[in-house]
Design a protein around this motif. Structure first.
Motif, PDB file in Angstrom:
ATOM      1  N   MET A   1       0.408  -1.472  -0.008  1.00 27.20           N
ATOM      2  CA  MET A   1      -0.245  -0.599   0.051  1.00 27.20           C
ATOM      3  C   MET A   1       0.605   0.804  -0.086  1.00 27.20           C
ATOM      4  SD  MET A   1      -3.039   0.727   2.339  1.00 27.20           S
ATOM      5  CE  MET A   1      -2.867   2.466   3.539  1.00 27.20           C
ATOM      6  N   LEU A   2       0.436   1.963  -0.488  1.00 33.65           N
ATOM      7  CA  LEU A   2       1.590   3.432  -0.374  1.00 33.65           C
ATOM      8  C   LEU A   2       1.064   4.006   0.844  1.00 33.65           C
ATOM      9  CD1 LEU A   2      -0.715   4.909  -3.992  1.00 33.65           C
ATOM     10  CD2 LEU A   2       1.766   3.738  -3.743  1.00 33.65           C
ATOM     11  N   HIS A   3       1.865   5.246   1.066  1.00 34.01           N
ATOM     12  CA  HIS A   3       2.203   5.672   2.166  1.00 34.01           C
ATOM     13  C   HIS A   3       1.390   6.968   2.543  1.00 34.01           C
ATOM     14  CE1 HIS A   3       3.770   6.277   6.111  1.00 34.01           C
ATOM     15  NE2 HIS A   3       4.104   7.610   5.807  1.00 34.01           N
ATOM     16  N   PHE A   4       0.578   6.642   3.475  1.00 31.70           N
ATOM     17  CA  PHE A   4      -0.346   7.865   3.730  1.00 31.70           C
ATOM     18  C   PHE A   4      -0.455   8.409   5.410  1.00 31.70           C
ATOM     19  CE2 PHE A   4      -2.926   5.447   0.271  1.00 31.70           C
ATOM     20  CZ  PHE A   4      -2.803   6.622  -0.238  1.00 31.70           C
ATOM     21  N   SER A   5      -0.986   9.140   5.267  1.00 28.55           N
ATOM     22  CA  SER A   5      -0.890   9.712   6.792  1.00 28.55           C
ATOM     23  C   SER A   5      -1.703   8.311   7.708  1.00 28.55           C
ATOM     24  CB  SER A   5      -2.095  10.553   7.452  1.00 28.55           C
ATOM     25  OG  SER A   5      -3.219  10.837   7.091  1.00 28.55           O
ATOM     26  N   GLY A   6      -0.625   8.429   9.108  1.00 27.37           N
ATOM     27  CA  GLY A   6      -1.076   7.947  10.126  1.00 27.37           C
ATOM     28  C   GLY A   6      -3.185   6.814  10.360  1.00 27.37           C
ATOM     29  N   SER A   7      -4.014   8.214  10.390  1.00 27.56           N
ATOM     30  CA  SER A   7      -5.031   8.314  10.291  1.00 27.56           C
ATOM     31  C   SER A   7      -5.949   7.441   9.251  1.00 27.56           C
ATOM     32  CB  SER A   7      -5.930   9.380  10.924  1.00 27.56           C
ATOM     33  OG  SER A   7      -5.630  10.768   9.623  1.00 27.56           O
ATOM     34  N   LEU A   8      -5.578   8.378   7.930  1.00 34.92           N
ATOM     35  CA  LEU A   8      -5.999   7.406   6.952  1.00 34.92           C
ATOM     36  C   LEU A   8      -5.428   5.835   6.899  1.00 34.92           C
ATOM     37  CD1 LEU A   8      -7.384   8.072   4.672  1.00 34.92           C
ATOM     38  CD2 LEU A   8      -5.931   9.094   2.867  1.00 34.92           C
ATOM     39  N   THR A   9      -4.170   5.167   7.414  1.00 33.09           N
ATOM     40  CA  THR A   9      -3.777   4.321   6.290  1.00 33.09           C
ATOM     41  C   THR A   9      -4.662   3.234   8.117  1.00 33.09           C
ATOM     42  OG1 THR A   9      -1.026   4.867   6.054  1.00 33.09           O
ATOM     43  CG2 THR A   9      -2.139   2.627   7.038  1.00 33.09           C
ATOM     44  N   ARG A  10      -4.913   3.836   9.115  1.00 37.54           N
ATOM     45  CA  ARG A  10      -5.494   2.824   9.849  1.00 37.54           C
ATOM     46  C   ARG A  10      -7.257   2.688   9.687  1.00 37.54           C
ATOM     47  NH1 ARG A  10      -7.859   4.714  15.929  1.00 37.54           N
ATOM     48  NH2 ARG A  10      -9.069   2.241  16.143  1.00 37.54           N
ATOM     49  N   LEU A  11      -7.685   3.931   9.021  1.00 36.21           N
ATOM     50  CA  LEU A  11      -9.085   4.013   8.281  1.00 36.21           C
ATOM     51  C   LEU A  11      -8.876   2.609   7.282  1.00 36.21           C
ATOM     52  CD1 LEU A  11     -12.353   4.398   8.140  1.00 36.21           C
ATOM     53  CD2 LEU A  11     -11.130   6.749   6.725  1.00 36.21           C
ATOM     54  N   VAL A  12      -8.336   2.819   6.536  1.00 37.30           N
ATOM     55  CA  VAL A  12      -8.759   2.367   5.413  1.00 37.30           C
ATOM     56  C   VAL A  12      -8.085   0.530   5.947  1.00 37.30           C
ATOM     57  CG1 VAL A  12      -6.366   1.055   3.159  1.00 37.30           C
ATOM     58  CG2 VAL A  12      -7.228   3.501   3.279  1.00 37.30           C
ATOM     59  N   GLY A  13      -7.492   0.506   6.789  1.00 38.89           N
ATOM     60  CA  GLY A  13      -7.476  -1.320   7.284  1.00 38.89           C
ATOM     61  C   GLY A  13      -8.530  -2.014   8.390  1.00 38.89           C
ATOM     62  N   GLU A  14      -8.786  -0.369   8.302  1.00 40.59           N
ATOM     63  CA  GLU A  14     -10.144  -1.022   9.447  1.00 40.59           C
ATOM     64  C   GLU A  14     -11.738  -1.534   8.364  1.00 40.59           C
ATOM     65  OE1 GLU A  14     -11.089  -1.666  12.592  1.00 40.59           O
ATOM     66  OE2 GLU A  14      -8.745  -1.180  13.094  1.00 40.59           O
ATOM     67  N   LEU A  15     -11.246  -0.486   7.566  1.00 38.83           N
ATOM     68  CA  LEU A  15     -12.203  -0.599   6.082  1.00 38.83           C
ATOM     69  C   LEU A  15     -11.980  -1.870   5.823  1.00 38.83           C
ATOM     70  CD1 LEU A  15     -12.752   2.439   4.370  1.00 38.83           C
ATOM     71  CD2 LEU A  15     -14.771   1.584   5.835  1.00 38.83           C
ATOM     72  N   LYS A  16     -11.056  -2.457   5.385  1.00 35.27           N
ATOM     73  CA  LYS A  16     -10.578  -3.627   4.623  1.00 35.27           C
ATOM     74  C   LYS A  16     -11.324  -4.809   5.339  1.00 35.27           C
ATOM     75  CE  LYS A  16      -6.049  -4.112   3.943  1.00 35.27           C
ATOM     76  NZ  LYS A  16      -4.870  -3.739   3.917  1.00 35.27           N
ATOM     77  N   LYS A  17     -11.762  -5.269   6.799  1.00 34.81           N
ATOM     78  CA  LYS A  17     -11.687  -5.429   7.599  1.00 34.81           C
ATOM     79  C   LYS A  17     -13.653  -6.104   7.206  1.00 34.81           C
ATOM     80  CE  LYS A  17      -8.799  -4.450  11.535  1.00 34.81           C
ATOM     81  NZ  LYS A  17      -8.417  -4.026  12.816  1.00 34.81           N
ATOM     82  N   LEU A  18     -14.085  -5.253   6.385  1.00 32.93           N
ATOM     83  CA  LEU A  18     -14.822  -5.553   5.973  1.00 32.93           C
ATOM     84  C   LEU A  18     -15.396  -6.740   5.284  1.00 32.93           C
ATOM     85  CD1 LEU A  18     -16.934  -2.134   5.694  1.00 32.93           C
ATOM     86  CD2 LEU A  18     -16.922  -3.802   7.955  1.00 32.93           C
ATOM     87  N   PRO A  19     -16.335  -6.972   5.232  1.00 35.46           N
ATOM     88  CA  PRO A  19     -15.977  -8.335   4.761  1.00 35.46           C
ATOM     89  C   PRO A  19     -16.513  -7.777   2.497  1.00 35.46           C
ATOM     90  CG  PRO A  19     -18.516  -8.702   5.605  1.00 35.46           C
ATOM     91  CD  PRO A  19     -17.716  -7.636   6.223  1.00 35.46           C
ATOM     92  N   GLY A  20     -16.197  -8.228   2.070  1.00 37.66           N
ATOM     93  CA  GLY A  20     -15.817  -8.107   0.751  1.00 37.66           C
ATOM     94  C   GLY A  20     -14.783  -6.832  -0.566  1.00 37.66           C
ATOM     95  N   VAL A  21     -14.826  -6.090   1.024  1.00 40.91           N
ATOM     96  CA  VAL A  21     -13.997  -5.350   0.741  1.00 40.91           C
ATOM     97  C   VAL A  21     -12.595  -5.344   0.453  1.00 40.91           C
ATOM     98  CG1 VAL A  21     -13.148  -2.823   1.648  1.00 40.91           C
ATOM     99  CG2 VAL A  21     -15.726  -4.067   1.768  1.00 40.91           C
ATOM    100  N   GLY A  22     -11.576  -5.318  -0.434  1.00 42.64           N
ATOM    101  CA  GLY A  22     -10.289  -5.438  -0.234  1.00 42.64           C
ATOM    102  C   GLY A  22      -9.712  -3.935  -0.504  1.00 42.64           C
ATOM    103  N   GLU A  23      -8.020  -4.064  -0.436  1.00 43.72           N
ATOM    104  CA  GLU A  23      -7.460  -2.606  -0.463  1.00 43.72           C
ATOM    105  C   GLU A  23      -8.222  -1.543  -1.498  1.00 43.72           C
ATOM    106  OE1 GLU A  23      -3.229  -1.179   0.403  1.00 43.72           O
ATOM    107  OE2 GLU A  23      -4.229  -3.340   0.722  1.00 43.72           O
ATOM    108  N   LYS A  24      -8.540  -2.008  -2.960  1.00 42.70           N
ATOM    109  CA  LYS A  24      -8.875  -0.877  -3.892  1.00 42.70           C
ATOM    110  C   LYS A  24      -9.977  -0.551  -3.009  1.00 42.70           C
ATOM    111  CE  LYS A  24      -6.425  -2.220  -7.760  1.00 42.70           C
ATOM    112  NZ  LYS A  24      -6.942  -3.124  -9.277  1.00 42.70           N
ATOM    113  N   SER A  25     -11.212  -0.952  -2.661  1.00 40.53           N
ATOM    114  CA  SER A  25     -12.927  -0.667  -2.423  1.00 40.53           C
ATOM    115  C   SER A  25     -12.262   0.357  -1.399  1.00 40.53           C
ATOM    116  CB  SER A  25     -13.538  -2.081  -2.080  1.00 40.53           C
ATOM    117  OG  SER A  25     -13.858  -2.167  -3.183  1.00 40.53           O
ATOM    118  N   ALA A  26     -11.122  -0.075   0.131  1.00 41.22           N
ATOM    119  CA  ALA A  26     -11.258   0.048   1.056  1.00 41.22           C
ATOM    120  C   ALA A  26     -10.699   1.710   0.605  1.00 41.22           C
ATOM    121  CB  ALA A  26     -10.426  -0.565   1.994  1.00 41.22           C
ATOM    122  N   LEU A  27      -9.847   1.653  -0.188  1.00 43.46           N
ATOM    123  CA  LEU A  27      -9.364   3.398  -0.004  1.00 43.46           C
ATOM    124  C   LEU A  27     -10.317   4.161  -1.294  1.00 43.46           C
ATOM    125  CD1 LEU A  27      -5.393   1.940  -1.704  1.00 43.46           C
ATOM    126  CD2 LEU A  27      -6.325   4.060  -0.220  1.00 43.46           C
TER     127      LEU A  27
END
Length: 197
Positions: free
Chosen positions: A1-27
């Motif tokens: 994953m590209l480097h973003f701010s810590g809070s944005l990276t955390r948000l993307v990480g939390e969204l990826k935990k949802l079923p059917g949500v991969g890295e692109k969808s989370a971004l």
């Protein structure tokens, strides 16, 4: 994953935990939220409200804010009980408006390979409900997977000695499909479960 701010990276990480949500969808979701910041607060508030208010019904284990839920406290047919794996299965049956009885949500299906045993499901609570004598038919509406079929068979063996009628959802060829495109297992089940016209 590209480097973003810590809070944005955390948000993307939390969204990826949802079923059917991969890295692109989370971004994509994260950037959408950033574009419309008013949505962030509304989303956060609704998530907190769900955490605080939503729970499982103490009778059927469906998702509810009121205990007992509207189905258990309403005027539904108490003689027929439909057993489903998850709360979303109950919602699918309710959308069809075909079932007018009450429900029991198992909170999963038997899966010995994944360590899910009868003690991990709401089977003991189901058996307690059946001891009351009001239920005359149990419709088993577990999914048509290996785990769902195993659960249906297990429940059937537990319930039949109580003298309660046990039925299973019908399955077979979907309406509007061409027979030539239906898989062999589905055709086999449709032939085995045929009914008289």
């Amino acid at each position: 994953m590209l480097h973003f701010s810590g809070s944005l990276t955390r948000l993307v990480g939390e969204l990826k935990k949802l079923p059917g949500v991969g890295e692109k969808s989370a971004l994509r979701l994260a950037f959408h939220l950033l574009k419309y910041p008013g949505n962030i607060e509304a989303l956060a508030e609704s998530l907190l409200q769900v955490k605080e208010k939503v729970r499982f019904c103490s009778l059927c284990f469906a998702i509810t804010e009121d205990d007992p839920c509207w189905i258990c406290s309403g005027e539904r047919d108490g003689a027929t009980l439909c057993v489903v794996e998850e709360p979303q299965d109950l919602l699918a049956l309710e959308r069809s408006r075909a079932f007018r009885g009450r429900y029991h949500v198992l909170q999963g299906a038997l899966s010995p390979l994944n360590g899910v045993t009868p003690r991990d499901l709401r089977i003991a609570e189901l058996m307690q409900r059946l001891e009351g004598g009001e239920v005359r038919e149990v419709l088993i509406a577990t999914n048509f997977t290996v785990e769902g079929e195993a659960t249906a068979l297990y429940l059937s063996r537990m319930i039949k000695p109580l003298g309660i009628k046990v039925t299973r959802l019908a399955h077979g060829i979907p309406i509007g499909s061409d027979l030539e495109y239906v898989d062999a297992a589905t055709v086999q089940r449709a032939v085995e479960g045929r009914s008289e016209l």
